[in-house]
Design a protein around this motif. Sequence first.
Motif, PDB file in Angstrom:
ATOM      1  N   UNK A 217       0.842  -1.186   0.000  1.00  0.00           N
ATOM      2  CA  UNK A 217       0.000   0.000   0.000  1.00  0.00           C
ATOM      3  C   UNK A 217       0.881   1.241   0.000  1.00  0.00           C
ATOM      4  N   UNK A 218       0.511   2.211  -0.833  1.00  0.00           N
ATOM      5  CA  UNK A 218       1.318   3.411  -1.005  1.00  0.00           C
ATOM      6  C   UNK A 218       0.490   4.655  -0.677  1.00  0.00           C
ATOM      7  N   UNK A 219       1.018   5.545   0.163  1.00  0.00           N
ATOM      8  CA  UNK A 219       0.317   6.797   0.442  1.00  0.00           C
ATOM      9  C   UNK A 219       0.443   7.752  -0.729  1.00  0.00           C
ATOM     10  N   UNK A 220      -0.541   8.608  -0.884  1.00  0.00           N
ATOM     11  CA  UNK A 220      -0.504   9.598  -1.946  1.00  0.00           C
ATOM     12  C   UNK A 220      -0.849  10.976  -1.417  1.00  0.00           C
ATOM     13  N   UNK A 221      -0.720  12.009  -2.234  1.00  0.00           N
ATOM     14  CA  UNK A 221      -1.056  13.362  -1.800  1.00  0.00           C
ATOM     15  C   UNK A 221      -2.564  13.543  -1.631  1.00  0.00           C
ATOM     16  N   UNK A 222      -2.928  14.512  -0.810  1.00  0.00           N
ATOM     17  CA  UNK A 222      -4.341  14.891  -0.613  1.00  0.00           C
ATOM     18  C   UNK A 222      -5.191  13.737  -0.088  1.00  0.00           C
ATOM     19  N   UNK A 223      -4.580  12.866   0.711  1.00  0.00           N
ATOM     20  CA  UNK A 223      -5.349  11.826   1.388  1.00  0.00           C
ATOM     21  C   UNK A 223      -5.770  10.645   0.544  1.00  0.00           C
ATOM     22  N   UNK A 224      -5.169  10.460  -0.647  1.00  0.00           N
ATOM     23  CA  UNK A 224      -5.493   9.287  -1.454  1.00  0.00           C
ATOM     24  C   UNK A 224      -4.532   8.155  -1.105  1.00  0.00           C
ATOM     25  N   UNK A 225      -4.866   6.952  -1.508  1.00  0.00           N
ATOM     26  CA  UNK A 225      -4.006   5.803  -1.217  1.00  0.00           C
ATOM     27  C   UNK A 225      -4.233   4.726  -2.271  1.00  0.00           C
ATOM     28  N   UNK A 226      -3.154   3.974  -2.545  1.00  0.00           N
ATOM     29  CA  UNK A 226      -3.225   2.846  -3.476  1.00  0.00           C
ATOM     30  C   UNK A 226      -2.871   1.558  -2.766  1.00  0.00           C
ATOM     31  N   UNK A 227      -3.593   0.486  -3.110  1.00  0.00           N
ATOM     32  CA  UNK A 227      -3.263  -0.868  -2.680  1.00  0.00           C
ATOM     33  C   UNK A 227      -2.995  -1.715  -3.923  1.00  0.00           C
ATOM     34  N   UNK A 228      -1.977  -2.566  -3.846  1.00  0.00           N
ATOM     35  CA  UNK A 228      -1.665  -3.495  -4.924  1.00  0.00           C
ATOM     36  C   UNK A 228      -1.560  -4.890  -4.320  1.00  0.00           C
ATOM     37  N   UNK A 229      -2.419  -5.805  -4.774  1.00  0.00           N
ATOM     38  CA  UNK A 229      -2.476  -7.148  -4.190  1.00  0.00           C
ATOM     39  C   UNK A 229      -2.286  -8.203  -5.281  1.00  0.00           C
ATOM     40  N   UNK A 230      -1.395  -9.133  -5.027  1.00  0.00           N
ATOM     41  CA  UNK A 230      -1.142 -10.199  -5.992  1.00  0.00           C
ATOM     42  C   UNK A 230      -2.323 -11.162  -6.015  1.00  0.00           C
ATOM     43  N   UNK A 231      -2.745 -11.532  -7.213  1.00  0.00           N
ATOM     44  CA  UNK A 231      -3.819 -12.516  -7.339  1.00  0.00           C
ATOM     45  C   UNK A 231      -3.230 -13.914  -7.211  1.00  0.00           C
ATOM     46  N   UNK A 232      -3.964 -14.769  -6.559  1.00  0.00           N
ATOM     47  CA  UNK A 232      -3.524 -16.150  -6.392  1.00  0.00           C
ATOM     48  C   UNK A 232      -3.983 -17.002  -7.568  1.00  0.00           C
ATOM     49  N   UNK A 233      -3.362 -18.137  -7.711  1.00  0.00           N
ATOM     50  CA  UNK A 233      -3.686 -19.049  -8.800  1.00  0.00           C
ATOM     51  C   UNK A 233      -5.163 -19.425  -8.752  1.00  0.00           C
ATOM     52  N   UNK A 234      -5.814 -19.334  -9.901  1.00  0.00           N
ATOM     53  CA  UNK A 234      -7.219 -19.725  -9.981  1.00  0.00           C
ATOM     54  C   UNK A 234      -8.198 -18.592  -9.780  1.00  0.00           C
ATOM     55  N   UNK A 235      -7.741 -17.425  -9.312  1.00  0.00           N
ATOM     56  CA  UNK A 235      -8.653 -16.297  -9.116  1.00  0.00           C
ATOM     57  C   UNK A 235      -8.966 -15.637 -10.459  1.00  0.00           C
ATOM     58  N   UNK A 236     -10.228 -15.411 -10.704  1.00  0.00           N
ATOM     59  CA  UNK A 236     -10.700 -14.888 -11.972  1.00  0.00           C
ATOM     60  C   UNK A 236     -10.509 -13.367 -12.023  1.00  0.00           C
ATOM     61  N   UNK A 237      -9.695 -12.849 -12.972  1.00  0.00           N
ATOM     62  CA  UNK A 237      -9.485 -11.399 -13.074  1.00  0.00           C
ATOM     63  C   UNK A 237     -10.771 -10.612 -13.262  1.00  0.00           C
ATOM     64  N   UNK A 238     -11.816 -11.247 -13.813  1.00  0.00           N
ATOM     65  CA  UNK A 238     -13.092 -10.563 -14.000  1.00  0.00           C
ATOM     66  C   UNK A 238     -13.911 -10.507 -12.716  1.00  0.00           C
ATOM     67  N   UNK A 239     -13.646 -11.424 -11.794  1.00  0.00           N
ATOM     68  CA  UNK A 239     -14.394 -11.473 -10.537  1.00  0.00           C
ATOM     69  C   UNK A 239     -13.747 -10.629  -9.442  1.00  0.00           C
ATOM     70  N   UNK A 240     -12.418 -10.539  -9.458  1.00  0.00           N
ATOM     71  CA  UNK A 240     -11.718  -9.871  -8.358  1.00  0.00           C
ATOM     72  C   UNK A 240     -11.939  -8.360  -8.352  1.00  0.00           C
ATOM     73  N   UNK A 241     -12.441  -7.793  -9.456  1.00  0.00           N
ATOM     74  CA  UNK A 241     -12.701  -6.354  -9.492  1.00  0.00           C
ATOM     75  C   UNK A 241     -14.073  -6.008  -8.924  1.00  0.00           C
ATOM     76  N   UNK A 242     -14.864  -7.025  -8.573  1.00  0.00           N
ATOM     77  CA  UNK A 242     -16.172  -6.777  -7.982  1.00  0.00           C
ATOM     78  C   UNK A 242     -16.011  -6.215  -6.576  1.00  0.00           C
ATOM     79  N   UNK A 243     -16.891  -5.283  -6.221  1.00  0.00           N
ATOM     80  CA  UNK A 243     -16.719  -4.512  -4.988  1.00  0.00           C
ATOM     81  C   UNK A 243     -16.656  -5.393  -3.743  1.00  0.00           C
ATOM     82  N   UNK A 244     -17.457  -6.435  -3.673  1.00  0.00           N
ATOM     83  CA  UNK A 244     -17.465  -7.294  -2.487  1.00  0.00           C
ATOM     84  C   UNK A 244     -16.089  -7.927  -2.255  1.00  0.00           C
ATOM     85  N   UNK A 245     -15.471  -8.407  -3.326  1.00  0.00           N
ATOM     86  CA  UNK A 245     -14.146  -9.009  -3.216  1.00  0.00           C
ATOM     87  C   UNK A 245     -13.108  -7.959  -2.831  1.00  0.00           C
TER      88      UNK A 245
END
Length: 295
Positions: A217-245
Amino acid sequence: MITEKELQTGVLIIGAGPTGLLLANLLGKMGVPTIIVEKNISTVQEPRAVSIDDESMRALQAANLSKNVENIMVSGYGSIYRGPKGDIFASVKPFEKEYGFDKRNAFQQPELEDILLKSLDNYQNVKVLLGTYLCDFNQSPSGVLAKIKVTDDEKISIMAKFMVGCDGASSDVRKLLKINLKGGTFVEPWLIIDLKSTKNRCSHTEVFCNPKRSCITLPGPKGVRRYECKLNSGEDPNKVVEEQFVRKLLGTVGPDQDEKLRRVKVYTFHARIAEKWRDGLIFLAGDAAHLTPPF
């Protein structure tokens, strides 16, 4: 009826990302006649690059833009490494300034590009053509003749002494020159989550070294932030962008599970380099020439 104009310039730049825009500013300051062509109708509006180093700040300083950029960034952050239980086992906080600037600084690419683009108004020798496409080009010992599409009914021929392809990883300039990329692609896709706000008060990058899932996770200016998470084997790239996940994932690495989402996207990182960066009077620069993973 198709109309076609002819222009002449010293340097033709294809692509108005950070590399192309900074090059145009440097050439503008030197008094070199320059035209920059960009297929999009504006500079980038979504989050992309979020970190800039001291050497890049020196390049901006050479274009008299470092002060402007310092106004939109958070200077001098390091990295904290956490184990599977969240305990800190290492910290890297470089505070030396060999080049006059902090080694790592947070910024937002849309704001940077806006500064770079507006700065070109200071140079009468630089012409910006947004919403225009490079169709084709030919080079001879005397220069490069490029065909530029403005609309279906209007085209421009630009004769330049030199041309620079700054048109990104999928560079049309590089492809038309038939220059190959060497290297590889990381097999692990990563989920990028940009937030509009954050409850995380850590002013440094946090790296979660967990065998179950790597995350940063990286801090940004003006109170924004980024998270970068590695996907595990078998996780569907189309499903992981859904808000619940996404929100479940955020809950495992900090207090930002309920914060407002700005952008969610799956990226695959590349480590590649063009076989050559020059073909006669044509050059490649930026992602058109090399792709470097953020690791």
